[in-house]
Write a protein that holds these residues in place. Sequence first.
Motif, PDB file in Angstrom:
ATOM      1  N   ASP A 296      -0.906   4.629  -0.999  1.00  0.00           N
ATOM      2  CA  ASP A 296      -2.228   4.482  -0.392  1.00  0.00           C
ATOM      3  C   ASP A 296      -2.156   4.882   1.078  1.00  0.00           C
ATOM      4  OD1 ASP A 296      -4.698   3.591   0.650  1.00  0.00           O
ATOM      5  OD2 ASP A 296      -4.832   2.050  -0.918  1.00  0.00           O
ATOM      6  N   ASP A 297      -3.076   5.737   1.518  1.00  0.00           N
ATOM      7  CA  ASP A 297      -3.093   6.191   2.917  1.00  0.00           C
ATOM      8  C   ASP A 297      -3.392   5.059   3.896  1.00  0.00           C
ATOM      9  OD1 ASP A 297      -2.544   8.699   2.024  1.00  0.00           O
ATOM     10  OD2 ASP A 297      -4.654   9.361   2.033  1.00  0.00           O
ATOM     11  N   ARG A 298      -3.948   3.941   3.423  1.00  0.00           N
ATOM     12  CA  ARG A 298      -4.277   2.838   4.324  1.00  0.00           C
ATOM     13  C   ARG A 298      -3.033   2.110   4.855  1.00  0.00           C
ATOM     14  NH1 ARG A 298      -8.309  -0.649   0.795  1.00  0.00           N
ATOM     15  NH2 ARG A 298      -6.732  -0.056  -0.771  1.00  0.00           N
TER      16      ARG A 298
ATOM     17  N   ARG B 221       2.175   2.118  -3.317  1.00  0.00           N
ATOM     18  CA  ARG B 221       1.172   2.747  -4.197  1.00  0.00           C
ATOM     19  C   ARG B 221       0.788   4.144  -3.735  1.00  0.00           C
ATOM     20  NH1 ARG B 221      -3.060  -2.334  -4.394  1.00  0.00           N
ATOM     21  NH2 ARG B 221      -1.692  -3.835  -5.497  1.00  0.00           N
TER      22      ARG B 221
ATOM     23  N   LEU C 143       0.826  -1.209   0.000  1.00  0.00           N
ATOM     24  CA  LEU C 143       0.000   0.000   0.000  1.00  0.00           C
ATOM     25  C   LEU C 143       0.858   1.256   0.000  1.00  0.00           C
ATOM     26  CD1 LEU C 143      -2.778  -1.081   2.538  1.00  0.00           C
ATOM     27  CD2 LEU C 143      -2.984  -0.910   0.045  1.00  0.00           C
TER      28      LEU C 143
END
Length: 383
Positions: free
Chosen positions: A233-235, A231, A228
């Motif tokens: 991605d904040d998650r 990428r 993540l």
Amino acid sequence: MASGRWWRGSWAERDQVERVDLYTRQSLYVIAALMNGVLVLGAQPAIDGHPAAYAAFAAGAVVLSVAGGWAMRDAIRLYPQAGPVPVRSTAVLVGLAAVAVPAASALPTDLPQAAGLVVAFSLAWGLGGYRDQRVAWATIVAVGLAAWLPGDDLPTAAYGLLAGGFFMLTVRLSLWLLDIVVELDRGRDAEAALAVAEERLRFSRDVHDVLGRRLATIAVQAELAATLAGRGDDRAADRMLEVRSLAHDGLKEARELARGYRAVDLAQELDGAVSLLRSAGIDATVAVDGLPEEWHEPAAWVVREAVTNVLRHSRATCVEVSYADHVLAVRSDGALPAGGSAGAGGSGGGTGLAGVRARLAALGAGLEATRDGHLFTVRMVLP
């Protein structure tokens, strides 16, 4: 048989086995000395007419008693072994007896009969503890001859033979009982050692089950967080927080294991397994209704180990946990080819499953691991 410095140390400093050993030894020595002492005191009337002969008889009784005690000590040390029979103490006692018998025949009045009994009793006490049957039969013959030859009196010979046989039996029974006490003590020590080893084995299996599961979960979550983060991605931050939470939970469980307080809950184990598998992108279904409550904890062991194996040794996309007809099954697809990963073989011979199998066997249940193509199944079979 114990052969240490049994005469050293106070009574309070000894353990129970040492006390029994000391009591047995001292009892045999004291009784043997008392029997010869009674014979010497019983011949006191001969002092008036033959003081020199009586003095020689008393001195000979003391020497034979000491030699018999020496031989008895070696017999106690050798027991329960049958041989080799100690040569020096046996030879000294037999040699003294061979000299004493003809010498006793030359004594006046009733001293020959008493002297013959002293020789017979010394042989019986000194050599009666040896388990070699040849020594035992030779001792019985020697006791009978020693009681008969000096006085040439059959009643005295019969008494000496019966009493000598009783003394030999007394020594043997005493040493037999002492050996039983020693063996029981050794058995108790062995039982304690086995209990310690069993507890260590239990602890190692629990550590493997708990920490292995947590570390596998942390690895999956960390890998997902890295993906993540790559990428953007904040998650990813949420996943790393979950990794931290898992690490704290693992530390807590390790502490509970060290204290011996941790119990395995099937419901929590199933919830954790489903959450973990879904986090790894694996579909998970659970249907264990009807599983007897007394088998919940063993079932939790199986679920934990099976799910850990799925994460480590397969490329599964689906895992099913079910119970029916006294069988708890954990099925997964995506098993690696035989030899492709440790523990992924069709035999299911990994150390984790082997440990669970051993624990279940102690409860009367069985564990089976089978492979059919890419389908791998772990079954717990209830009795």
